[in-house]
Design a protein around this motif. Sequence first.
Motif, PDB file in Angstrom:
ATOM      1  N   PRO A  21       0.794  -1.221   0.000  1.00  0.00           N
ATOM      2  CA  PRO A  21       0.000   0.000   0.000  1.00  0.00           C
ATOM      3  C   PRO A  21       0.832   1.279   0.000  1.00  0.00           C
ATOM      4  CG  PRO A  21      -0.116  -1.053   2.138  1.00  0.00           C
ATOM      5  CD  PRO A  21       0.677  -1.952   1.249  1.00  0.00           C
ATOM      6  N   THR A  22       2.161   1.154   0.126  1.00  0.00           N
ATOM      7  CA  THR A  22       3.008   2.339   0.039  1.00  0.00           C
ATOM      8  C   THR A  22       3.392   2.626  -1.407  1.00  0.00           C
ATOM      9  OG1 THR A  22       5.010   1.041   0.410  1.00  0.00           O
ATOM     10  CG2 THR A  22       3.916   1.956   2.351  1.00  0.00           C
ATOM     11  N   ASP A  23       3.185   1.657  -2.295  1.00  0.00           N
ATOM     12  CA  ASP A  23       3.467   1.803  -3.722  1.00  0.00           C
ATOM     13  C   ASP A  23       2.206   2.329  -4.414  1.00  0.00           C
ATOM     14  OD1 ASP A  23       4.951   1.178  -6.231  1.00  0.00           O
ATOM     15  OD2 ASP A  23       3.304  -0.262  -6.484  1.00  0.00           O
ATOM     16  N   PRO A  24       2.312   3.264  -5.359  1.00  0.00           N
ATOM     17  CA  PRO A  24       1.117   3.807  -6.014  1.00  0.00           C
ATOM     18  C   PRO A  24       0.250   2.739  -6.684  1.00  0.00           C
ATOM     19  CG  PRO A  24       3.006   5.167  -6.545  1.00  0.00           C
ATOM     20  CD  PRO A  24       3.522   3.966  -5.803  1.00  0.00           C
ATOM     21  N   ILE A  25       0.851   1.767  -7.345  1.00  0.00           N
ATOM     22  CA  ILE A  25       0.065   0.719  -8.010  1.00  0.00           C
ATOM     23  C   ILE A  25      -0.557  -0.213  -6.970  1.00  0.00           C
ATOM     24  CG2 ILE A  25       0.194  -1.279  -9.537  1.00  0.00           C
ATOM     25  CD1 ILE A  25       2.240   0.297 -11.177  1.00  0.00           C
ATOM     26  N   GLY A  26       0.179  -0.539  -5.934  1.00  0.00           N
ATOM     27  CA  GLY A  26      -0.376  -1.360  -4.862  1.00  0.00           C
ATOM     28  C   GLY A  26      -1.544  -0.674  -4.181  1.00  0.00           C
ATOM     29  N   ARG A  27      -1.423   0.637  -3.973  1.00  0.00           N
ATOM     30  CA  ARG A  27      -2.506   1.405  -3.359  1.00  0.00           C
ATOM     31  C   ARG A  27      -3.730   1.437  -4.274  1.00  0.00           C
ATOM     32  NH1 ARG A  27       0.424   5.354  -1.640  1.00  0.00           N
ATOM     33  NH2 ARG A  27       0.211   6.665  -3.473  1.00  0.00           N
ATOM     34  N   LEU A  28      -3.501   1.586  -5.589  1.00  0.00           N
ATOM     35  CA  LEU A  28      -4.599   1.570  -6.556  1.00  0.00           C
ATOM     36  C   LEU A  28      -5.314   0.230  -6.534  1.00  0.00           C
ATOM     37  CD1 LEU A  28      -6.159   2.761  -9.023  1.00  0.00           C
ATOM     38  CD2 LEU A  28      -4.414   1.672 -10.434  1.00  0.00           C
ATOM     39  N   LEU A  29      -4.564  -0.864  -6.586  1.00  0.00           N
ATOM     40  CA  LEU A  29      -5.175  -2.189  -6.574  1.00  0.00           C
ATOM     41  C   LEU A  29      -5.959  -2.436  -5.287  1.00  0.00           C
ATOM     42  CD1 LEU A  29      -2.333  -4.339  -8.144  1.00  0.00           C
ATOM     43  CD2 LEU A  29      -4.502  -3.690  -9.187  1.00  0.00           C
ATOM     44  N   PHE A  30      -5.384  -2.033  -4.164  1.00  0.00           N
ATOM     45  CA  PHE A  30      -6.084  -2.197  -2.893  1.00  0.00           C
ATOM     46  C   PHE A  30      -7.390  -1.413  -2.885  1.00  0.00           C
ATOM     47  CE2 PHE A  30      -6.983  -0.637   1.388  1.00  0.00           C
ATOM     48  CZ  PHE A  30      -7.180  -1.835   2.034  1.00  0.00           C
ATOM     49  N   ASN A  31      -7.339  -0.154  -3.321  1.00  0.00           N
ATOM     50  CA  ASN A  31      -8.548   0.668  -3.330  1.00  0.00           C
ATOM     51  C   ASN A  31      -9.614   0.107  -4.264  1.00  0.00           C
ATOM     52  OD1 ASN A  31      -7.911   2.673  -1.419  1.00  0.00           O
ATOM     53  ND2 ASN A  31      -6.619   3.721  -2.895  1.00  0.00           N
ATOM     54  N   VAL A  32      -9.211  -0.418  -5.411  1.00  0.00           N
ATOM     55  CA  VAL A  32     -10.182  -1.013  -6.337  1.00  0.00           C
ATOM     56  C   VAL A  32     -10.815  -2.252  -5.713  1.00  0.00           C
ATOM     57  CG1 VAL A  32     -10.416  -2.216  -8.547  1.00  0.00           C
ATOM     58  CG2 VAL A  32      -9.160  -0.070  -8.441  1.00  0.00           C
ATOM     59  N   LEU A  33     -10.006  -3.111  -5.098  1.00  0.00           N
ATOM     60  CA  LEU A  33     -10.546  -4.316  -4.463  1.00  0.00           C
ATOM     61  C   LEU A  33     -11.524  -3.962  -3.345  1.00  0.00           C
ATOM     62  CD1 LEU A  33      -7.356  -6.555  -4.239  1.00  0.00           C
ATOM     63  CD2 LEU A  33      -9.365  -6.936  -5.680  1.00  0.00           C
ATOM     64  N   VAL A  34     -11.169  -2.989  -2.524  1.00  0.00           N
ATOM     65  CA  VAL A  34     -12.038  -2.591  -1.417  1.00  0.00           C
ATOM     66  C   VAL A  34     -13.304  -1.913  -1.943  1.00  0.00           C
ATOM     67  CG1 VAL A  34     -12.183  -1.113   0.616  1.00  0.00           C
ATOM     68  CG2 VAL A  34     -10.156  -2.472   0.222  1.00  0.00           C
ATOM     69  N   MET A  35     -13.175  -1.125  -3.007  1.00  0.00           N
ATOM     70  CA  MET A  35     -14.334  -0.457  -3.591  1.00  0.00           C
ATOM     71  C   MET A  35     -15.327  -1.482  -4.136  1.00  0.00           C
ATOM     72  SD  MET A  35     -14.394   2.491  -6.540  1.00  0.00           S
ATOM     73  CE  MET A  35     -13.532   1.439  -7.679  1.00  0.00           C
ATOM     74  N   VAL A  36     -14.839  -2.498  -4.803  1.00  0.00           N
ATOM     75  CA  VAL A  36     -15.715  -3.557  -5.323  1.00  0.00           C
ATOM     76  C   VAL A  36     -16.363  -4.320  -4.171  1.00  0.00           C
ATOM     77  CG1 VAL A  36     -15.726  -5.729  -6.604  1.00  0.00           C
ATOM     78  CG2 VAL A  36     -14.507  -3.761  -7.519  1.00  0.00           C
ATOM     79  N   ALA A  37     -15.613  -4.578  -3.108  1.00  0.00           N
ATOM     80  CA  ALA A  37     -16.169  -5.279  -1.950  1.00  0.00           C
ATOM     81  C   ALA A  37     -17.269  -4.449  -1.291  1.00  0.00           C
ATOM     82  CB  ALA A  37     -15.069  -5.591  -0.944  1.00  0.00           C
TER      83      ALA A  37
END
Length: 109
Positions: A61-77
């Motif tokens: 989550p400190t990496d921009p792409i990792g943060r993007l993927l995390f936010n997308v996964l949480v948004m879908v959930a």
Amino acid sequence: MSRRHVSRGLTAALAPCREGHTPLVANPYRLARSIPDARDIVGELIVAGVQLAIGGSVHDPTDPIGRLLFNVLVMVAEFEADLIAAGTREGMAVARAEGRLKGRHPKLS
């Protein structure tokens, strides 16, 4: 963890996590019910030096792409949780209109 939307089970599962640990969450829906709660949880884990694996993949989550993927996964959930809640409310409204949902039966007469 002092957020009001965190379950006791999640608190108990994350309590023994220390620096270098990587807890596995099969689905972001099991982690949190909202994006702000998920961000708070991950923020606390980052401070503690704990990584989080979601669905078998560790996202940084400190990496921009990792943060993007995390936010997308949480948004879908969160979207999925909202759909389930809306379907439940609709089903209960239909059952109530048809007289099949009368509430809990009294224990005492």
